[in-house]
Design an enzyme around this catalytic site. Structure first.
Site, PDB file in Angstrom:
ATOM      1  N   TYR A 180     -17.708 -10.073  -2.257  1.00 15.70           N
ATOM      2  CA  TYR A 180     -16.933  -9.401  -3.304  1.00 15.70           C
ATOM      3  C   TYR A 180     -17.415  -7.962  -3.437  1.00 15.70           C
ATOM      4  CZ  TYR A 180     -20.958  -9.981  -6.442  1.00 15.70           C
ATOM      5  OH  TYR A 180     -22.199  -9.936  -7.003  1.00 15.70           O
ATOM      6  N   HIS A 194      16.369  20.660 -10.877  1.00 16.74           N
ATOM      7  CA  HIS A 194      15.197  20.999 -10.060  1.00 16.74           C
ATOM      8  C   HIS A 194      13.913  20.561 -10.748  1.00 16.74           C
ATOM      9  CE1 HIS A 194      12.043  23.794  -8.542  1.00 16.74           C
ATOM     10  NE2 HIS A 194      12.618  23.498  -7.387  1.00 16.74           N
ATOM     11  N   ARG A 211     -27.609  -7.612 -15.075  1.00 16.90           N
ATOM     12  CA  ARG A 211     -28.811  -7.022 -14.485  1.00 16.90           C
ATOM     13  C   ARG A 211     -29.852  -6.779 -15.574  1.00 16.90           C
ATOM     14  NH1 ARG A 211     -28.304  -1.332 -11.607  1.00 16.90           N
ATOM     15  NH2 ARG A 211     -28.162  -0.608 -13.762  1.00 16.90           N
ATOM     16  N   GLU A 225     -31.239  -2.692  -2.830  1.00 17.22           N
ATOM     17  CA  GLU A 225     -31.040  -1.253  -2.966  1.00 17.22           C
ATOM     18  C   GLU A 225     -32.247  -0.461  -2.462  1.00 17.22           C
ATOM     19  OE1 GLU A 225     -30.444  -0.442  -7.138  1.00 17.22           O
ATOM     20  OE2 GLU A 225     -31.840  -2.017  -7.719  1.00 17.22           O
ATOM     21  N   MET A 259      15.162  26.077   1.647  1.00 19.51           N
ATOM     22  CA  MET A 259      15.880  26.837   2.670  1.00 19.51           C
ATOM     23  C   MET A 259      17.362  26.848   2.327  1.00 19.51           C
ATOM     24  SD  MET A 259      13.845  25.903   6.053  1.00 19.51           S
ATOM     25  CE  MET A 259      14.276  24.227   5.787  1.00 19.51           C
ATOM     26  N   GLY A 319      15.594  22.506  -1.572  1.00 27.34           N
ATOM     27  CA  GLY A 319      15.983  23.796  -2.127  1.00 27.34           C
ATOM     28  C   GLY A 319      15.213  24.982  -1.572  1.00 27.34           C
ATOM     29  N   ARG A 330      23.883  24.013   7.745  1.00 24.92           N
ATOM     30  CA  ARG A 330      22.905  23.431   6.828  1.00 24.92           C
ATOM     31  C   ARG A 330      21.498  23.417   7.413  1.00 24.92           C
ATOM     32  NH1 ARG A 330      25.311  17.721   5.116  1.00 24.92           N
ATOM     33  NH2 ARG A 330      23.910  18.091   3.345  1.00 24.92           N
ATOM     34  N   SER A 351     -26.763  -8.429  -4.392  1.00 25.86           N
ATOM     35  CA  SER A 351     -25.741  -7.439  -4.706  1.00 25.86           C
ATOM     36  C   SER A 351     -26.272  -6.069  -4.274  1.00 25.86           C
ATOM     37  CB  SER A 351     -25.427  -7.454  -6.196  1.00 25.86           C
ATOM     38  OG  SER A 351     -24.391  -6.547  -6.451  1.00 25.86           O
ATOM     39  N   ARG A 355     -24.812  -3.708 -17.015  1.00 32.02           N
ATOM     40  CA  ARG A 355     -26.073  -2.970 -17.138  1.00 32.02           C
ATOM     41  C   ARG A 355     -26.577  -3.145 -18.551  1.00 32.02           C
ATOM     42  NH1 ARG A 355     -22.253   0.418 -15.282  1.00 32.02           N
ATOM     43  NH2 ARG A 355     -22.399   1.263 -13.168  1.00 32.02           N
ATOM     44  N   GLY A 390     -26.813  -2.325  -4.232  1.00 28.33           N
ATOM     45  CA  GLY A 390     -26.673  -1.180  -5.134  1.00 28.33           C
ATOM     46  C   GLY A 390     -26.580   0.044  -4.237  1.00 28.33           C
ATOM     47  N   THR A 391     -25.368   0.489  -3.997  1.00 27.23           N
ATOM     48  CA  THR A 391     -25.203   1.542  -2.977  1.00 27.23           C
ATOM     49  C   THR A 391     -25.693   2.909  -3.454  1.00 27.23           C
ATOM     50  OG1 THR A 391     -22.920   1.706  -3.708  1.00 27.23           O
ATOM     51  CG2 THR A 391     -23.345   0.437  -1.701  1.00 27.23           C
ATOM     52  N   ASN A 392     -25.780   3.107  -4.767  1.00 27.42           N
ATOM     53  CA  ASN A 392     -26.270   4.416  -5.230  1.00 27.42           C
ATOM     54  C   ASN A 392     -27.733   4.603  -4.850  1.00 27.42           C
ATOM     55  OD1 ASN A 392     -23.798   4.456  -6.418  1.00 27.42           O
ATOM     56  ND2 ASN A 392     -24.552   4.166  -8.494  1.00 27.42           N
ATOM     57  N   ASP A 393     -28.554   3.635  -5.258  1.00 27.30           N
ATOM     58  CA  ASP A 393     -29.973   3.757  -4.955  1.00 27.30           C
ATOM     59  C   ASP A 393     -30.225   3.626  -3.454  1.00 27.30           C
ATOM     60  OD1 ASP A 393     -31.770   4.302  -7.135  1.00 27.30           O
ATOM     61  OD2 ASP A 393     -30.869   2.543  -8.083  1.00 27.30           O
ATOM     62  N   LYS A 401      17.672  15.770   7.617  1.00 22.63           N
ATOM     63  CA  LYS A 401      19.102  15.756   7.290  1.00 22.63           C
ATOM     64  C   LYS A 401      19.939  15.388   8.499  1.00 22.63           C
ATOM     65  CE  LYS A 401      20.122  18.996   4.341  1.00 22.63           C
ATOM     66  NZ  LYS A 401      20.178  20.445   4.111  1.00 22.63           N
ATOM     67  N   ARG A 460      18.286  10.458   1.949  1.00 18.90           N
ATOM     68  CA  ARG A 460      16.849  10.535   2.259  1.00 18.90           C
ATOM     69  C   ARG A 460      16.120   9.609   1.299  1.00 18.90           C
ATOM     70  NH1 ARG A 460      16.863  16.621   0.153  1.00 18.90           N
ATOM     71  NH2 ARG A 460      17.768  16.153  -1.848  1.00 18.90           N
ATOM     72  N   CYS A 514     -22.193  -3.612  -5.808  1.00 20.93           N
ATOM     73  CA  CYS A 514     -21.878  -3.223  -7.184  1.00 20.93           C
ATOM     74  C   CYS A 514     -22.098  -1.733  -7.447  1.00 20.93           C
ATOM     75  CB  CYS A 514     -22.657  -4.058  -8.181  1.00 20.93           C
ATOM     76  SG  CYS A 514     -24.417  -3.730  -8.175  1.00 20.93           S
TER      77      CYS A 514
HETATM   78  P1  ADP Z   1      19.981  21.206   0.592  1.00 19.95           P
HETATM   79  O1  ADP Z   1      19.074  20.999   1.746  1.00 19.95           O
HETATM   80  O2  ADP Z   1      19.567  22.334  -0.273  1.00 19.95           O
HETATM   81  O3  ADP Z   1      20.258  19.934  -0.149  1.00 19.95           O
HETATM   82  P2  ADP Z   1      22.522  20.855   1.879  1.00 19.95           P
HETATM   83  O4  ADP Z   1      22.636  21.234   3.310  1.00 19.95           O
HETATM   84  O5  ADP Z   1      22.383  19.434   1.592  1.00 19.95           O
HETATM   85  O6  ADP Z   1      21.372  21.713   1.207  1.00 19.95           O
HETATM   86  O7  ADP Z   1      23.797  21.415   1.165  1.00 19.95           O
HETATM   87  C1  ADP Z   1      23.937  21.428  -0.207  1.00 19.95           C
HETATM   88  C2  ADP Z   1      25.242  20.862  -0.638  1.00 19.95           C
HETATM   89  O8  ADP Z   1      26.322  21.496   0.018  1.00 19.95           O
HETATM   90  C3  ADP Z   1      25.432  19.401  -0.284  1.00 19.95           C
HETATM   91  O9  ADP Z   1      24.843  18.564  -1.214  1.00 19.95           O
HETATM   92  C4  ADP Z   1      26.913  19.268  -0.312  1.00 19.95           C
HETATM   93  O10 ADP Z   1      27.361  19.086  -1.628  1.00 19.95           O
HETATM   94  C5  ADP Z   1      27.374  20.605   0.189  1.00 19.95           C
HETATM   95  N1  ADP Z   1      27.757  20.485   1.593  1.00 19.95           N
HETATM   96  C6  ADP Z   1      26.993  20.671   2.672  1.00 19.95           C
HETATM   97  N2  ADP Z   1      27.711  20.431   3.798  1.00 19.95           N
HETATM   98  C7  ADP Z   1      28.933  20.102   3.398  1.00 19.95           C
HETATM   99  C8  ADP Z   1      30.130  19.716   4.077  1.00 19.95           C
HETATM  100  N3  ADP Z   1      30.181  19.625   5.388  1.00 19.95           N
HETATM  101  N4  ADP Z   1      31.191  19.420   3.326  1.00 19.95           N
HETATM  102  C9  ADP Z   1      31.135  19.495   1.984  1.00 19.95           C
HETATM  103  N5  ADP Z   1      30.076  19.846   1.283  1.00 19.95           N
HETATM  104  C10 ADP Z   1      28.973  20.137   1.987  1.00 19.95           C
HETATM  105 MG    MG Z   2      21.173  18.413   0.249  1.00 17.25          MG
HETATM  106 MG    MG Z   3     -29.997   0.778  -8.763  1.00 17.10          MG
END
Ligand code: ADP
Ligand code: MG
Ligand code: MG
Length: 877
Positions: A849, A454, A616, A743, A103, A101, A92, A762, A560, A764-767, A22, A336, A829
């Site tokens: 091949y 989510h 074969r 083979e 942290m 989501g 953040r 060709s 085969r 035959g890697t198994n055998d 981020k 991202r 093969c």
């Molecule tokens: P997560 O990693 O869970 O996506 P974020 O740090 O992106 O958490 O924060 C979640 C949401 O909070 C962001 O998508 C944004 O909408 C809001 N947010 C975070 N920082 C700011 C900011 N400086 N101004 C306005 N909204 C913010």
């Molecule tokens: Mg975010």
């Molecule tokens: Mg064979």
């Protein structure tokens, strides 16, 4: 002294390790000139130092934060403790690898009893100011002191009921004001202290809490499941707030630059007016599709489109963007690489290639083996679907099809999956706590939430089919029931889920292989283009061959013939043949079998349509065709009109102590050459039929289990005499090839001799692996697991080439053979022909091949394209 803080101006995308994804991308967006609120990032090393220090900030951190804040104050012309122009910030979390989501983030830090009043009077919008404040108290209480969000939400819901309103936005400034007072009571009740009024204290506690969230249980589980190193630590980004809840020309949203389900080039997102932070994903109100923004705020939409395209070009990846509009001004808050399905990923890569954003080599580099396997996920057949009407319809949140039994909690899902059940997780909506249940599920169904909920995002990331927002379903997790106008289901009942259409069925469909998209076909063409050796397929039937051709196989490396003898009307003839004790008695079944084989080969040649086809001759020992249990034996004796004793005697004659190394392949044909003669006659006759139709067919006849050139010479002479006779009789000049499997270790060591008598090789890697290691393929399961467990072998040599042993021998054989016959065509093969790592090795030792099962053709192609590019780069350097 270690530098623990970087301003956005000092960061860039390459600094992910230090600034988290981020922080690094916010800095990068700033560099690109995108509108991003100012801020700075505490490094991941700071987080690690915090932990090393026994969860205490490094000594100087307080001062450094204060200094960075000062700069931020100057940049924003606001003051962190100022009453005139209060600076509000967000704290953040941000790890190196995205952990969506997992942290925490806290918004609106800096508000207290005084600044909130100022904000209200300055903006003339009491509703806005107190909306920010109540959010701060809740988020802070939740993240820093673990007060459950529900403790606050109950009060909010109660207040809305009192007022007779549905939406948070309908609350007045006075409502929200009174709410903040109640929230502070709750805070005090739960923590035994006042809600901190000092902004700096808020900031430090929030930062510490985000650092602490690195080790919250969800984050730990997520890291374990995704193989993320716990020593990476999280960064913390501190950023000036902008406000999406600042009235109706403000809003907040999330958007993918392309459709994450199918890759279509079209912005794909949702937003909410007058909302903040996670409101969109939390499903508080129903968000509007991003296309609505083009209507309500055309200028902003155009600006957003421009910046989104810029980001995509810059990162050369589809982006997942978080944005906020504050009083008609657009801000970017996160970008991202977007999670997408495999088929979307392939579509996007092929589009990027067409748009000139990526080179062919870059595309090949970005296609992964996982992606390829996922893109070949099964689906339901159209015909079957047409016969059943859906039980319910929701959003097609993540494509693919699955059938399974329904479970209503992550724990129940996990338990059921441990009992080897196919599980479908059914939830009102999922949250990060459900992750363990989602991982084990074949499909996920939710009754709430949208395409960016989510459940949808996580499912697409995992390649798990998902139907989200299925509003008609009433899910009662406690009672474990799923109610619908047309009926009720309970835990353990079966459902079929089609994540591509959003439909759910009570009928348990059969899964069939996915239809191949045009982009996938284009990719196959590209891969063929980029690799310098061919991929053929192992195909015993025209159906197999068709599948292989649709994946771009250039021919058949192995047919085969033994599999063709198992249909009942053929098996009986085969048995008659084996049990006959004179050449005359063998004639009748041979004629019948020849008849069957001719039509088999005709069909294959027709389907191959002038592509090379290697057939074969019979390989396994005889007893594989014979009955084993008594009733079968009795039936056979009767059918052949021989006595049971006669049968038993013949069976015991055929018994071998070590059939894998016994009377099979060319050795069996030495005893009964008329079998190979029959097969060759069938091959040539069928080729002649096609020749008459105007096709050029060059049959490749392959002899298995050759260990010395003398064997091959004898057999070749014998078969050629027969073929010549046939061709003279038919007055044809058909060309054909006679080659051999390599083979047996001795064949490798004497490859130069054998090369003189063979038109092609060709491996035959198994055998070969079996004989080089001396591991019986039939018994290997008894000891191989132990070898792997003890680390005595790096991997199963039947699945990935043993480079040091088997691989060396192959290399040596190729060198010997090519020295004797530079033009000799050499293929592989065995099973390993579809294993990416093995294929890359075969490429390096100069095979012409590889041949593998139809569904592995795309993987082999990818491996070869990658290997070819690598080899090329190597030469250039
Ligand atoms: P997560 O990693 O869970 O996506 P974020 O740090 O992106 O958490 O924060 C979640 C949401 O909070 C962001 O998508 C944004 O909408 C809001 N947010 C975070 N920082 C700011 C900011 N400086 N101004 C306005 N909204 C913010
Ligand atoms: Mg975010
Ligand atoms: Mg064979």
């Amino acid at each position: 002294m270690e530098k623990y803080i970087y301003s956005f101006a000092e960061g860039k995308k390459e600094m992910k390790q230090l600034l988290g994804g981020k922080g690094a991308n916010l800095a990068e967006m700033k560099r690109l000139g995108l509108p991003v609120p100012d801020g700075f990032t505490l490094t991941t090393t700071c987080c690690l130092a915090y932990y090393e220090n026994g969860k205490v900030f490094p000594d100087t951190l307080g001062t450094t934060i204060a200094e960075s804040l000062k700069t931020l104050e100057q940049q924003t012309h606001k003051g962190f403790r100022s009453l005139e122009a209060p600076l509000l910030i967000s704290v953040r979390s941000g790890s190196v690898r995205s952990m969506p989501g997992m942290m925490d983030t806290i918004l609106n830090i800096g508000l207290n009893g005084d600044t909130v009043k100022m904000l209200a009077s300055q903006t003339g919008d009491k509703r806005f100011a107190y909306d920010c404040y109540r959010r701060l108290i809740q988020m802070f209480g939740n993240v820093v002191y673990s007060i459950p969000a529900e403790a606050f939400e109950i009060v909010l819901t109660h207040l809305k009921e009192q007022r007779g309103i549905q939406l948070d936005t309908e609350l007045t400034g006075d409502d929200l004001h009174s709410l903040t007072i109640e929230y502070q009571h709750i805070f005090r009740q739960k923590t035994g202290r006042r809600f901190p009024q000092d902004p700096m204290q808020q900031l430090l506690l929030a930062t510490q809490a985000v650092f602490n969230s690195w080790y919250n249980p969800r984050a730990i589980t997520y890291r374990q499941l995704n193989n993320i190193d716990e020593h990476l630590g999280t960064a913390v980004t501190i950023q000036e707030m902008v406000f999406g809840n600042n009235g109706t020309d403000s809003g907040t949203g999330v958007c993918f630059t392309r459709n994450p389900s199918n890759g279509e080039k079209k912005l794909y997102g949702e937003f909410l007016l007058n909302a903040q932070g996670e409101d969109v994903v939390a499903g508080i109100r129903t968000p509007q599709p991003i296309s609505d923004l083009a209507v309500t705020m055309p200028t902003i939409y155009a600006e957003f489109e421009r910046c989104a395209a810029l980001l995509e070009q810059h990162y050369q990846e589809m982006q997942d963007i978080e944005f906020t509009i504050d009083n008609g001004q657009l801000y970017f808050l996160q970008t991202r690489n977007g999670k997408r399905t495999a088929s979307a990923a392939i579509q996007i890569l092929m589009d990027f290639l067409a748009e000139g954003l990526l080179t062919k080599e870059e595309v090949v580099d970005k296609v992964t083996f996982d992606m390829m396997e996922q893109a070949l996920h099964p689906s339901f057949s159209e015909e079957e679907l047409a016969e059943h009407s859906p039980f319910a319809i929701g959003l097609p949140a993540s494509p693919g099809a699955a059938v399974g039994r329904i479970y209503f909690s992550a724990e129940a899902a996990q338990l059921a999956s441990e009992n080897d059940e196919a599980v479908i997780l059914v939830r009102q909506e999922t949250s990060p706590e459900d992750i363990t249940g989602m991982i084990v599920s074949e499909a996920i169904i939710t009754s709430r939430g949208g395409m960016t909920s989510h459940a949808a995002v996580v499912a697409r990331g995992m390649g798990t089919p998902c139907v989200a927002g299925c509003h008609d379903l009433i899910i009662n997790a406690e009672k474990q029931t799923l109610t619908h106008p047309s009926g009720q289901l309970k835990e353990g009942d079966w459902l079929a889920v089609d994540g591509s259409s959003g439909k759910i069925y009570t009928h348990v469909f059969e899964l069939t292989q996915t239809a191949i998209t045009p982009a996938f076909e284009q990719l196959m063409v590209l891969l063929t283009d980029m690799s310098d050796i061919d991929v053929r397929a192992n195909a015993d039937t025209a159906t197999d061959l068709q599948t292989a051709l649709s994946f771009g196989a250039t021919g058949v490396g192995l047919t085969r013939t033994e599999h063709m003898f198992f249909a009942p009307e053929r098996l009986i003839e085969m048995r008659r043949l084996i049990l006959a004790d004179t050449a005359t008695a063998r004639e009748i079944p041979l004629n019948k079998l020849q008849h069957f084989q001719t039509s088999d080969f005709e069909e294959l040649f027709r389907c191959a349509n002038e592509r090379p086809l290697t057939i074969r001759l019979l390989d396994p020992p005889y007893h594989e065709f014979l009955p084993h249990d008594i009733s079968e034996k009795n039936a056979l004796a009767k059918a052949l009109s021989i006595s049971k004793t006669q049968l038993d005697q013949r069976l015991s004659e055929l018994q071998e102590s070590n059939p894998m190394m016994g009377h099979r392949g060319i050795r069996l044909a030495m005893s009964y050459p008329e079998i190979y003669k029959m097969q060759v006659t069938a091959i040539i006759n069928s080729a002649l039929v096609l020749e008459d139709e105007g096709l050029t067919v060059i049959p490749e006849i392959m002899i298995p289990l050759v260990g010395s050139v003398t064997e091959l010479k004898w057999m070749r002479h014998y078969l050629e005499t027969a073929i010549t006779e046939l061709l003279v009789e038919k007055n044809s000049h058909l060309t054909y090839k006679i080659g051999t499997m390599i083979e047996i270790p001795r064949a490798c060591l004497t490859a130069h001799e054998i090369a003189d008598t063979a038109d092609f090789f060709s491996f035959g890697t198994n055998d070969l692996t079996q004989l080089v290691y001396g591991f019986s393929r039939d018994d290997v399961a008894k000891f191989l697991p132990l070898y792997l467990e003890k680390g005595l072998l790096p991997h199963d040599p039947f699945q990935t080439i043993d480079i040091d042993g088997v691989g060396q021998l192959m290399k040596q054989a190729i060198t010997l053979a090519k020295k004797a016959q530079p033009q000799l065509k050499i293929g592989v093969c065995g099973e390993l022909g579809g294993d990416p790592e093995s294929v890359a090795y075969f490429h390096s030792i100069g095979v012409d091949y590889v041949s593998c099962s139809p569904f592995r053709v795309p993987l082999a192609k990818l491996a070869l394209a990658k290997a070819s590019i690598e080899a090329e780069t190597f030469i250039v350097i």
